[in-house]
Design a protein around this motif. Structure first.
Motif, PDB file in Angstrom:
ATOM      1  N   CYS A 150       2.098  -4.078  12.347  1.00  0.00           N
ATOM      2  CA  CYS A 150       1.161  -5.036  11.778  1.00  0.00           C
ATOM      3  C   CYS A 150       1.912  -5.926  10.780  1.00  0.00           C
ATOM      4  O   CYS A 150       2.498  -5.433   9.816  1.00  0.00           O
TER       5      CYS A 150
ATOM      6  N   GLY B 126      -9.571  -6.339  16.166  1.00  0.00           N
ATOM      7  CA  GLY B 126      -9.334  -7.005  14.889  1.00  0.00           C
ATOM      8  C   GLY B 126     -10.426  -6.644  13.892  1.00  0.00           C
ATOM      9  O   GLY B 126     -11.595  -6.924  14.127  1.00  0.00           O
TER      10      GLY B 126
ATOM     11  N   ARG C 117      -2.437  -1.768   8.980  1.00  0.00           N
ATOM     12  CA  ARG C 117      -2.483  -2.839   7.991  1.00  0.00           C
ATOM     13  C   ARG C 117      -1.061  -3.347   7.790  1.00  0.00           C
ATOM     14  O   ARG C 117      -0.108  -2.727   8.246  1.00  0.00           O
ATOM     15  N   ALA C 118      -0.920  -4.463   7.119  1.00  0.00           N
ATOM     16  CA  ALA C 118       0.397  -5.087   6.927  1.00  0.00           C
ATOM     17  C   ALA C 118       1.452  -4.049   6.567  1.00  0.00           C
ATOM     18  O   ALA C 118       1.271  -3.267   5.634  1.00  0.00           O
TER      19      ALA C 118
ATOM     20  N   ALA D  12      -5.590 -10.585  12.283  1.00  0.00           N
ATOM     21  CA  ALA D  12      -4.330  -9.840  12.226  1.00  0.00           C
ATOM     22  C   ALA D  12      -3.314 -10.415  13.199  1.00  0.00           C
ATOM     23  O   ALA D  12      -3.670 -10.958  14.243  1.00  0.00           O
TER      24      ALA D  12
ATOM     25  N   GLU E 226       0.335  -8.777   9.421  1.00  0.00           N
ATOM     26  CA  GLU E 226      -0.678  -9.168   8.435  1.00  0.00           C
ATOM     27  C   GLU E 226      -2.053  -8.792   8.954  1.00  0.00           C
ATOM     28  O   GLU E 226      -2.258  -8.633  10.155  1.00  0.00           O
ATOM     29  N   GLY E 227      -2.996  -8.638   8.043  1.00  0.00           N
ATOM     30  CA  GLY E 227      -4.366  -8.337   8.408  1.00  0.00           C
ATOM     31  C   GLY E 227      -4.614  -6.856   8.610  1.00  0.00           C
ATOM     32  O   GLY E 227      -3.930  -6.001   8.050  1.00  0.00           O
ATOM     33  N   HIS E 228      -5.611  -6.556   9.453  1.00  0.00           N
ATOM     34  CA  HIS E 228      -6.024  -5.174   9.698  1.00  0.00           C
ATOM     35  C   HIS E 228      -6.520  -5.088  11.134  1.00  0.00           C
ATOM     36  O   HIS E 228      -7.444  -5.808  11.520  1.00  0.00           O
ATOM     37  N   ALA E 229      -5.903  -4.219  11.914  1.00  0.00           N
ATOM     38  CA  ALA E 229      -6.307  -3.985  13.299  1.00  0.00           C
ATOM     39  C   ALA E 229      -6.478  -2.490  13.512  1.00  0.00           C
ATOM     40  O   ALA E 229      -5.885  -1.678  12.797  1.00  0.00           O
TER      41      ALA E 229
END
Length: 119
Positions: free
Chosen positions: A62, A96, A79-80, A100, A64-67
């Protein structure tokens, strides 16, 4: 829209977070050879890539973001900075949670099987 070119051997590729440009970014292959493929995977909040499997080992990092990676009986939050490895043929989905981008690497099977998504 013009297609993005694949990286060449020795060419640096910027994988920095896209920040505000993430919402308009698209998934694209960075490089593909007979033995592996690297893809910048963009998964926006609320979207999901349904369960599928690939004929090769994969890693997801990851950026960036959150998946969430959905496995049979388990959900993995990325997460990142988080990274996960999956064995060849493991069914998984990608959802998502926040916008992300992830670095997906597919290591193709020695028999030359391609990394085409298989539902």
């Amino acid at each position: 829209m013009m297609a993005l070119k694949h990286a060449t051997p020795g060419e640096p590729v910027d994988l920095s977070p896209l920040g505000p440009q993430l919402v308009t970014a698209r998934t694209h292959a960075i490089v593909r050879t007979s033995s592996f493929e690297a893809v910048r995977l963009v998964v926006l909040a609320g979207t999901e890539i349904p369960s599928h499997h690939l004929p090769g080992q994969i890693t997801l990092q990851c950026i960036e973001g959150h998946a969430q990676i959905g496995l049979i009986g388990e959900t993995i939050n990325l997460r990142a900075g988080d990274w996960v490895y999956l064995e060849s043929g493991v069914p998984h989905s990608v959802k998502g949670i926040q916008d992300a981008s992830l670095l997906l690497t597919i290591l193709f099977e020695p028999d030359g099987s391609s990394g085409q998504l298989t539902p």
